[in-house]
Design a protein around this motif. Structure first.
Motif, PDB file in Angstrom:
ATOM      1  N   ASN A   1       0.849  -1.191   0.000  1.00 22.73           N
ATOM      2  CA  ASN A   1       0.000   0.000   0.000  1.00 22.73           C
ATOM      3  C   ASN A   1       0.884   1.239   0.000  1.00 22.73           C
ATOM      4  OD1 ASN A   1      -1.877   1.998   0.414  1.00 22.73           O
ATOM      5  ND2 ASN A   1      -2.423   1.362   2.489  1.00 22.73           N
ATOM      6  N   ASN A   2       1.019   1.864  -1.181  1.00 19.27           N
ATOM      7  CA  ASN A   2       1.946   3.003  -1.276  1.00 19.27           C
ATOM      8  C   ASN A   2       1.435   4.259  -0.580  1.00 19.27           C
ATOM      9  OD1 ASN A   2       0.151   4.309  -3.101  1.00 19.27           O
ATOM     10  ND2 ASN A   2       1.134   3.325  -4.863  1.00 19.27           N
TER      11      ASN A   2
ATOM     12  N   ASP B   1      10.313  -1.466  -1.121  1.00 22.34           N
ATOM     13  CA  ASP B   1      11.622  -1.974  -0.696  1.00 22.34           C
ATOM     14  C   ASP B   1      11.696  -2.119   0.821  1.00 22.34           C
ATOM     15  OD1 ASP B   1      12.422  -2.085  -3.307  1.00 22.34           O
ATOM     16  OD2 ASP B   1      13.494  -0.169  -3.274  1.00 22.34           O
ATOM     17  N   ALA B   2      11.092  -1.170   1.535  1.00 24.69           N
ATOM     18  CA  ALA B   2      11.114  -1.242   2.997  1.00 24.69           C
ATOM     19  C   ALA B   2      10.314  -2.437   3.496  1.00 24.69           C
ATOM     20  CB  ALA B   2      10.565   0.050   3.586  1.00 24.69           C
ATOM     21  N   VAL B   3       9.161  -2.684   2.886  1.00 24.01           N
ATOM     22  CA  VAL B   3       8.355  -3.840   3.281  1.00 24.01           C
ATOM     23  C   VAL B   3       9.074  -5.132   2.927  1.00 24.01           C
ATOM     24  CG1 VAL B   3       6.201  -5.089   2.853  1.00 24.01           C
ATOM     25  CG2 VAL B   3       6.164  -2.607   3.134  1.00 24.01           C
ATOM     26  N   ALA B   4       9.683  -5.176   1.739  1.00 23.95           N
ATOM     27  CA  ALA B   4      10.398  -6.379   1.311  1.00 23.95           C
ATOM     28  C   ALA B   4      11.516  -6.727   2.288  1.00 23.95           C
ATOM     29  CB  ALA B   4      10.954  -6.187  -0.090  1.00 23.95           C
ATOM     30  N   ALA B   5      12.161  -5.711   2.828  1.00 17.78           N
ATOM     31  CA  ALA B   5      13.248  -5.944   3.776  1.00 17.78           C
ATOM     32  C   ALA B   5      12.754  -6.585   5.071  1.00 17.78           C
ATOM     33  CB  ALA B   5      13.960  -4.630   4.081  1.00 17.78           C
ATOM     34  N   GLU B   6      11.464  -6.407   5.373  1.00 15.72           N
ATOM     35  CA  GLU B   6      10.893  -6.979   6.595  1.00 15.72           C
ATOM     36  C   GLU B   6      10.422  -8.424   6.405  1.00 15.72           C
ATOM     37  OE1 GLU B   6       7.700  -4.618   8.073  1.00 15.72           O
ATOM     38  OE2 GLU B   6       8.749  -2.718   7.777  1.00 15.72           O
ATOM     39  N   ILE B   7      10.245  -8.870   5.160  1.00 24.93           N
ATOM     40  CA  ILE B   7       9.643 -10.180   4.898  1.00 24.93           C
ATOM     41  C   ILE B   7      10.670 -11.091   4.256  1.00 24.93           C
ATOM     42  CG2 ILE B   7       7.766 -11.418   3.739  1.00 24.93           C
ATOM     43  CD1 ILE B   7       6.178  -8.834   3.733  1.00 24.93           C
TER      44      ILE B   7
ATOM     45  N   LEU C   1       5.202  -4.886 -11.702  1.00 22.83           N
ATOM     46  CA  LEU C   1       4.251  -4.212 -10.823  1.00 22.83           C
ATOM     47  C   LEU C   1       5.001  -3.262  -9.890  1.00 22.83           C
ATOM     48  CD1 LEU C   1       1.907  -7.178  -9.877  1.00 22.83           C
ATOM     49  CD2 LEU C   1       1.226  -5.096 -11.079  1.00 22.83           C
ATOM     50  N   PRO C   2       4.587  -2.008  -9.811  1.00 23.87           N
ATOM     51  CA  PRO C   2       5.314  -1.057  -8.960  1.00 23.87           C
ATOM     52  C   PRO C   2       5.216  -1.364  -7.481  1.00 23.87           C
ATOM     53  CG  PRO C   2       3.298  -0.074  -9.804  1.00 23.87           C
ATOM     54  CD  PRO C   2       3.474  -1.365 -10.527  1.00 23.87           C
ATOM     55  N   ASP C   3       4.132  -2.047  -7.066  1.00 25.95           N
ATOM     56  CA  ASP C   3       3.920  -2.293  -5.643  1.00 25.95           C
ATOM     57  C   ASP C   3       3.768  -3.779  -5.323  1.00 25.95           C
ATOM     58  OD1 ASP C   3       3.821   0.521  -5.053  1.00 25.95           O
ATOM     59  OD2 ASP C   3       1.826   0.544  -5.949  1.00 25.95           O
ATOM     60  N   GLY C   4       4.131  -4.652  -6.241  1.00 26.99           N
ATOM     61  CA  GLY C   4       3.908  -6.077  -6.061  1.00 26.99           C
ATOM     62  C   GLY C   4       5.080  -6.810  -5.456  1.00 26.99           C
ATOM     63  N   LEU C   5       4.774  -7.748  -4.552  1.00 21.06           N
ATOM     64  CA  LEU C   5       5.761  -8.633  -3.948  1.00 21.06           C
ATOM     65  C   LEU C   5       5.256 -10.062  -4.021  1.00 21.06           C
ATOM     66  CD1 LEU C   5       6.850  -6.904  -0.580  1.00 21.06           C
ATOM     67  CD2 LEU C   5       8.248  -7.179  -2.633  1.00 21.06           C
TER      68      LEU C   5
ATOM     69  N   LEU D   1      -2.461  -6.162 -11.875  1.00 20.29           N
ATOM     70  CA  LEU D   1      -2.247  -5.693 -13.248  1.00 20.29           C
ATOM     71  C   LEU D   1      -3.525  -5.159 -13.876  1.00 20.29           C
ATOM     72  CD1 LEU D   1       0.204  -8.404 -14.571  1.00 20.29           C
ATOM     73  CD2 LEU D   1       0.566  -5.931 -14.751  1.00 20.29           C
ATOM     74  N   VAL D   2      -4.630  -5.874 -13.700  1.00 16.08           N
ATOM     75  CA  VAL D   2      -5.871  -5.397 -14.327  1.00 16.08           C
ATOM     76  C   VAL D   2      -6.355  -4.120 -13.645  1.00 16.08           C
ATOM     77  CG1 VAL D   2      -6.510  -7.672 -15.191  1.00 16.08           C
ATOM     78  CG2 VAL D   2      -7.360  -6.936 -12.961  1.00 16.08           C
TER      79      VAL D   2
END
Length: 394
Positions: free
Chosen positions: A140-141, A147-153, A162-166, A194-195
């Motif tokens: 949720n931007n 990147d910050a969320v990815a570092a936590e998981i 996708l700009p916000d997809g993990l 995407l849609v």
């Protein structure tokens, strides 16, 4: 629980799922959650093992079995090591009678396989519809940076298109993550993200999400709009629509308003929206062929008659949506189906019925051009299956 008790539990659960599929009742995941809620004694390992047995049986059987027992016997035929568990012990399944019915393994009903072939999906694409799905998140931007969320998981990987997809490990308990509790992430398949991007919704616009359901795409739209503008989220299902406000509050979304619609009265209830919307998103009810990785029992619910009724609903919703779009605005038609009867053919028929409307090419970084829109498939794109078209009013 003993292995035999787990197998018997899976049999009982599968029996409920078979009945619900026949009667158009609750989905498998809902029935499984209810079953476990009634049996608090089942530990986490028991739950996982039972769930895996149930879904393995569902994926194995292309046609709805006569009973849960017949389905589990088919699984035992495919996995002979399970046969010894049919020993009649307390809490275990009764011994196998050689004369009792055993369901037949298969991918899907023959008529449905032929319909998918006519829609351009060869055998490999069809088989991929039943593979296990990955677990994707939308960051949720409005509240966080990917990147910050990815570092936590641990084990998370950014989705390049996708700009916000993990994409995260599929066994991760998402609802226990701090980032979920504080609204920084939502579970949402990459295809669904995407849609949503196909809407090209922008800051300050007015958007109508005509089939909002629980609000996953509404929240994605609000993030695209930087929480500026307005979104009217509509649905005829009160239970699903009621999930949106608490999700919006958790995610910091303040621009979404909900409106419960009565079936058959939608034109009257949305008269105040006529010609006002910059974007109308129609995530139409459909067969769900693109979501079999998550809901494999959905193929047991389909029939040619049901498919025809879904087609009528889709056409009705497109007529309704067209009334709401302003001059120069966009109608986004989405189905999580790979059948052309629900996707490309419906969009083509709409464009013929509404002279002057044009399909706008979609460049989303994934998917394949298909008819007036774009198609995503599990095999080609590693997403759920979708068809999406963006059509512009003159």
């Amino acid at each position: 629980m003993t292995p035999a008790a787990r197998l018997q539990a899976a049999t009982e659960l599968l029996d409920r799922i078979v009945t619900a599929a026949r009667d158009q009742g609750a989905a498998a995941d809902t029935l499984i959650a209810r079953w476990f809620a009634e049996r608090r004694y089942a530990g986490s390992k028991d739950r996982r093992a039972i769930r895996e047995l149930v879904y393995e049986a569902i994926r194995l059987l292309g046609v709805r079995p006569e009973s849960g027992r017949a389905g589990i016997l088919a699984l035992a035929r495919a996995r002979p090591e399970l046969v010894e568990l049919f020993d009649g012990t307390p809490y275990g399944p009764p011994a196998i009678d050689p004369a009792e019915p055993v369901a037949e393994a298969g991918l899907m009903p023959k008529w449905l396989g032929l319909a998918l072939k006519r829609s351009g999906l060869a055998n490999a694409e069809q088989a991929a519809l039943l593979q296990r799905a990955p677990l994707d998140l939308r960051v949720n931007n409005l509240k966080a940076d990917r990147d910050a969320v990815a570092a936590e998981i641990p084990g998370s990987e950014p989705l390049p298109f996708l700009p916000d997809g993990l994409r995260i490990p599929s066994d991760l308990p998402v609802e226990q993550l701090p980032s979920f509790r504080d609204g920084r992430i939502e579970v949402q398949d990459a295809g669904s993200q995407l849609v949503s991007l196909a809407s090209a919704a922008r800051r300050g616009q007015h958007v109508v999400d005509l089939c909002a359901g629980g609000g996953g795409k509404t929240l994605a739209l609000a993030a695209m709009m930087a929480n500026h503008g307005s979104i009217l989220a509509c649905d005829v299902d009160r239970g699903r629509l009621q999930r949106l406000p608490p999700r919006a509050e958790r995610g910091g979304v303040t621009i979404a308003e909900t409106r419960l619609l009565n079936p058959g009265q939608e034109f009257h209830q949305l008269a105040d929206q006529a010609g006002r919307a910059d974007v109308v998103l129609i995530d139409a009810p459909c067969s769900g062929t693109g979501t079999w990785r998550r809901n494999p029992e959905a193929r047991w619910r389909l029939s040619p008659d049901r498919l025809a009724k879904l087609g009528e609903t889709q056409r009705y919703l497109m007529r309704l949506g067209a009334e709401l779009v302003r001059s120069g605005g966009a109608l986004i038609y989405v189905v999580c189906s790979l059948l052309d009867d629900e996707g490309a053919s419906q969009a083509e028929a709409f464009l013929k019925a509404y002279p002057g409307w044009k399909a706008e090419p979609l460049l989303l970084g994934a998917g394949t051009a298909h008819g007036p829109g774009l198609r995503l498939t599990p095999l080609a794109d590693s997403t759920d299956g979708f068809f999406v078209a963006r059509m512009i009013r003159p």
